[in-house]
Design a protein around this motif. Structure first.
Motif, short mmCIF file in Angstrom:
data_model
loop_
_atom_site.label_atom_id
_atom_site.label_comp_id
_atom_site.label_asym_id
_atom_site.label_seq_id
_atom_site.Cartn_x
_atom_site.Cartn_y
_atom_site.Cartn_z
N VAL A 72 1.52 2.19 5.15
CA VAL A 72 3.02 1.59 5.09
C VAL A 72 3.17 1.06 3.53
CG1 VAL A 72 4.23 0.19 6.45
CG2 VAL A 72 2.45 1.99 7.30
N ILE B 290 -1.04 -1.06 7.62
CA ILE B 290 0.23 -2.25 7.12
C ILE B 290 -0.56 -4.01 6.64
CG2 ILE B 290 2.25 -3.53 8.32
CD1 ILE B 290 2.51 -1.13 10.38
N ASP C 145 3.46 -6.48 3.61
CA ASP C 145 4.32 -5.76 4.04
C ASP C 145 5.08 -5.97 5.49
OD1 ASP C 145 3.72 -4.12 1.11
OD2 ASP C 145 2.29 -3.10 2.36
#
Length: 74
Positions: free
Chosen positions: A68, A34, A38
């Motif tokens: 992600v 991630i 984000d």
């Protein structure tokens, strides 16, 4: 080698450092990647259930992980 879209619901159990996180759902655990931007300001603890949207990143010499795109706190 390839990628596929995925949507999973579970819990982020641990920050592993370097934008990697341990995620657990009913089927087991996987590593999430991630990027800091984000998160979009969402604050998540291991007690929170999250829905992750991203791509499964399968590379031959690496563990499978999910890159992600965004996540939603449930």
């Amino acid at each position: 080698v390839g990628s596929e879209m995925c949507i999973e619901t579970g819990k982020i159990e641990k920050n592993l450092g370097n934008e990697k996180y341990l995620f657990r759902d009913a089927s087991g655990t996987i590593i999430l990647d991630i990027d800091n931007d984000d998160w979009r300001g969402v604050n998540i603890t291991p007690a929170d259930t999250v829905e992750i949207h991203g791509e499964v990143d399968k590379e031959m010499l690496k563990d499978t992980e999910v890159d992600v795109d965004y996540l939603i706190k449930k």
